[in-house]
Design a protein around this motif. Sequence first.
Motif, PDB file in Angstrom:
ATOM      1  N   TYR A  12       5.317 -13.603  -5.268  1.00 36.37           N
ATOM      2  CA  TYR A  12       4.914 -13.236  -6.626  1.00 36.37           C
ATOM      3  C   TYR A  12       6.202 -12.872  -7.354  1.00 36.37           C
ATOM      4  O   TYR A  12       6.779 -11.801  -7.155  1.00 36.37           O
ATOM      5  N   PRO A  14       9.041 -11.841  -9.991  1.00 36.15           N
ATOM      6  CA  PRO A  14      10.210 -11.744  -9.103  1.00 36.15           C
ATOM      7  C   PRO A  14      10.064 -10.633  -8.068  1.00 36.15           C
ATOM      8  O   PRO A  14      11.054 -10.226  -7.471  1.00 36.15           O
ATOM      9  N   VAL A  15       8.832 -10.167  -7.840  1.00 33.81           N
ATOM     10  CA  VAL A  15       8.686  -8.922  -7.075  1.00 33.81           C
ATOM     11  C   VAL A  15       8.533  -9.148  -5.568  1.00 33.81           C
ATOM     12  O   VAL A  15       9.194  -8.476  -4.764  1.00 33.81           O
ATOM     13  N   PRO A  34      10.124   2.327  -0.045  1.00 35.88           N
ATOM     14  CA  PRO A  34      10.667   3.128  -1.145  1.00 35.88           C
ATOM     15  C   PRO A  34      10.064   2.775  -2.506  1.00 35.88           C
ATOM     16  O   PRO A  34       9.402   1.735  -2.645  1.00 35.88           O
ATOM     17  N   ASN A  35      10.302   3.609  -3.491  1.00 40.47           N
ATOM     18  CA  ASN A  35       9.855   3.343  -4.864  1.00 40.47           C
ATOM     19  C   ASN A  35      10.348   1.975  -5.301  1.00 40.47           C
ATOM     20  O   ASN A  35      11.491   1.605  -5.051  1.00 40.47           O
ATOM     21  N   GLY A  36       9.476   1.218  -5.948  1.00 40.27           N
ATOM     22  CA  GLY A  36       9.876  -0.085  -6.467  1.00 40.27           C
ATOM     23  C   GLY A  36       9.910  -1.190  -5.430  1.00 40.27           C
ATOM     24  O   GLY A  36      10.312  -2.323  -5.734  1.00 40.27           O
ATOM     25  N   ALA A  37       9.480  -0.912  -4.192  1.00 37.62           N
ATOM     26  CA  ALA A  37       9.545  -1.916  -3.120  1.00 37.62           C
ATOM     27  C   ALA A  37       8.551  -3.056  -3.338  1.00 37.62           C
ATOM     28  O   ALA A  37       8.709  -4.143  -2.784  1.00 37.62           O
ATOM     29  N   GLY A  38       7.503  -2.804  -4.117  1.00 32.63           N
ATOM     30  CA  GLY A  38       6.502  -3.841  -4.366  1.00 32.63           C
ATOM     31  C   GLY A  38       5.138  -3.552  -3.756  1.00 32.63           C
ATOM     32  O   GLY A  38       4.273  -4.423  -3.720  1.00 32.63           O
ATOM     33  N   LYS A  39       4.912  -2.323  -3.333  1.00 37.36           N
ATOM     34  CA  LYS A  39       3.659  -1.973  -2.656  1.00 37.36           C
ATOM     35  C   LYS A  39       2.447  -2.130  -3.578  1.00 37.36           C
ATOM     36  O   LYS A  39       1.454  -2.752  -3.202  1.00 37.36           O
ATOM     37  N   SER A  40       2.539  -1.559  -4.785  1.00 34.58           N
ATOM     38  CA  SER A  40       1.398  -1.654  -5.709  1.00 34.58           C
ATOM     39  C   SER A  40       1.173  -3.102  -6.127  1.00 34.58           C
ATOM     40  O   SER A  40       0.031  -3.542  -6.276  1.00 34.58           O
ATOM     41  N   THR A  41       2.270  -3.837  -6.293  1.00 34.76           N
ATOM     42  CA  THR A  41       2.143  -5.248  -6.673  1.00 34.76           C
ATOM     43  C   THR A  41       1.455  -6.027  -5.551  1.00 34.76           C
ATOM     44  O   THR A  41       0.547  -6.836  -5.813  1.00 34.76           O
ATOM     45  N   GLU A 158      -1.852   5.050  -2.996  1.00 32.10           N
ATOM     46  CA  GLU A 158      -1.471   6.462  -2.889  1.00 32.10           C
ATOM     47  C   GLU A 158      -2.679   7.390  -3.026  1.00 32.10           C
ATOM     48  O   GLU A 158      -2.713   8.265  -3.900  1.00 32.10           O
ATOM     49  N   HIS A 191       2.813   7.244   0.691  1.00 29.79           N
ATOM     50  CA  HIS A 191       4.215   7.678   0.658  1.00 29.79           C
ATOM     51  C   HIS A 191       4.492   8.702   1.753  1.00 29.79           C
ATOM     52  O   HIS A 191       5.629   8.857   2.186  1.00 29.79           O
TER      53      HIS A 191
HETATM   54  N1  ATP Z   1       5.019  -8.235 -13.638  1.00 31.17           N
HETATM   55  C1  ATP Z   1       6.234  -7.800 -13.282  1.00 31.17           C
HETATM   56  N2  ATP Z   1       7.352  -8.495 -13.620  1.00 31.17           N
HETATM   57  C2  ATP Z   1       8.569  -8.055 -13.250  1.00 31.17           C
HETATM   58  N3  ATP Z   1       8.748  -6.961 -12.522  1.00 31.17           N
HETATM   59  C3  ATP Z   1       7.695  -6.249 -12.148  1.00 31.17           C
HETATM   60  C4  ATP Z   1       6.373  -6.622 -12.498  1.00 31.17           C
HETATM   61  N4  ATP Z   1       5.518  -5.708 -11.967  1.00 31.17           N
HETATM   62  C5  ATP Z   1       6.284  -4.801 -11.318  1.00 31.17           C
HETATM   63  N5  ATP Z   1       7.581  -5.133 -11.433  1.00 31.17           N
HETATM   64  C6  ATP Z   1       8.723  -4.448 -10.810  1.00 31.17           C
HETATM   65  O1  ATP Z   1       8.611  -4.744  -9.434  1.00 31.17           O
HETATM   66  C7  ATP Z   1       9.042  -3.648  -8.656  1.00 31.17           C
HETATM   67  C8  ATP Z   1       7.931  -3.233  -7.711  1.00 31.17           C
HETATM   68  O2  ATP Z   1       6.927  -2.516  -8.417  1.00 31.17           O
HETATM   69  P1  ATP Z   1       5.713  -1.822  -7.663  1.00 31.17           P
HETATM   70  O3  ATP Z   1       4.964  -1.054  -8.684  1.00 31.17           O
HETATM   71  O4  ATP Z   1       4.972  -2.842  -6.899  1.00 31.17           O
HETATM   72  O5  ATP Z   1       6.486  -0.859  -6.664  1.00 31.17           O
HETATM   73  P2  ATP Z   1       5.922   0.227  -5.659  1.00 31.17           P
HETATM   74  O6  ATP Z   1       6.427  -0.109  -4.301  1.00 31.17           O
HETATM   75  O7  ATP Z   1       4.463   0.397  -5.825  1.00 31.17           O
HETATM   76  O8  ATP Z   1       6.704   1.533  -6.147  1.00 31.17           O
HETATM   77  P3  ATP Z   1       6.211   3.075  -6.205  1.00 31.17           P
HETATM   78  O9  ATP Z   1       6.426   3.630  -4.822  1.00 31.17           O
HETATM   79  O10 ATP Z   1       7.196   3.703  -7.152  1.00 31.17           O
HETATM   80  O11 ATP Z   1       4.802   3.153  -6.677  1.00 31.17           O
HETATM   81  C9  ATP Z   1       9.470  -2.577  -9.631  1.00 31.17           C
HETATM   82  O12 ATP Z   1      10.867  -2.664  -9.798  1.00 31.17           O
HETATM   83  C10 ATP Z   1       8.742  -2.949 -10.916  1.00 31.17           C
HETATM   84  O13 ATP Z   1       9.444  -2.498 -12.040  1.00 31.17           O
END
Ligand code: ATP
Length: 251
Positions: A12, A14-15, A34-41, A158, A191
Amino acid sequence: MANRLQTVNLYYSPVLRDITLTLVPGELVALIGPNGAGKSTLLRVLTGYLPPDNGHCLLNDKPLSAWTPQALSRQRAVMRQQNQLGFDWPVEDVITMGRAPWEQSNSRKVVEQIMALTGCAPLSGRKYNALSGGEQQRVQLAQLWVNDAPQGWLFLDEPTSALDLYHQQHLLRLLKNLTQAGNLHVCAVLHDLNLAALWADRLILLHEGEIVAQGSPQQVLQAETLSRWYGAEVHIGQHPGNHAPQVFLAP
Ligand SMILES: Nc1ncnc2c1ncn2[C@@H]1O[C@H](COP(=O)(O)OP(=O)(O)OP(=O)(O)O)[C@@H](O)[C@H]1O
Ligand SMILES: [Mg+2]
């Protein structure tokens, strides 16, 4: 038909990059990283809210995109941290509405039983929108009940972050027991690695959109692994009760 959720070389952009994983019944899986790793995505892709750019995401061997929204809503549910509704309904009505896809009995007695099991009884009569984040999560869990138990795939982002100690334990014990009973498959972003170590069967560690480690808590929660991917200095100890690994930050 195999009862499983599977991704194969999923991207997906660029995540997320090259995600291959299988979720099977009876397992409580924790997504960590870690934060921003892509878990929620990843959770959004696994639940069908985001379509993969490449690769496959299959529920029971059928691409998520080939499921009708109604059929999918009978198979899986997602619990979010904050979930304000556009209408001011009491808790009982929100639970009844959430159970609609399953066309189950929603007699007052059934709803009362579900509320007792999920710790929602004290919320009776309250307006959903006026509840705290943790209280709203309990109501979302109650929406998943079918017959005597929740059924299908449950994804949580979370879920314990807004809960106090008692409710963290209550929710994770409940999810674990229901998963072991075989009706519910749980995949949760956590987390708190120490909670994950106590209740998850398998951990999947994401870093910059890739799976960099997965396995049992013993396999994944190693000082070297965590220092490498989180950049934190940690010590690993043992839980005094069951010897599960526990993570301590170096002061
Ligand atoms: N549609 C998108 N296009 C580009 N970048 C995106 C998109 N959606 C999320 N991101 C980026 O992708 C990365 C992963 O986001 P995500 O929310 O999945 O992280 P996370 O692991 O859930 O972090 P956290 O622990 O902080 O909740 C982040 O840098 C976010 O800014
Ligand atoms: Mg997130």
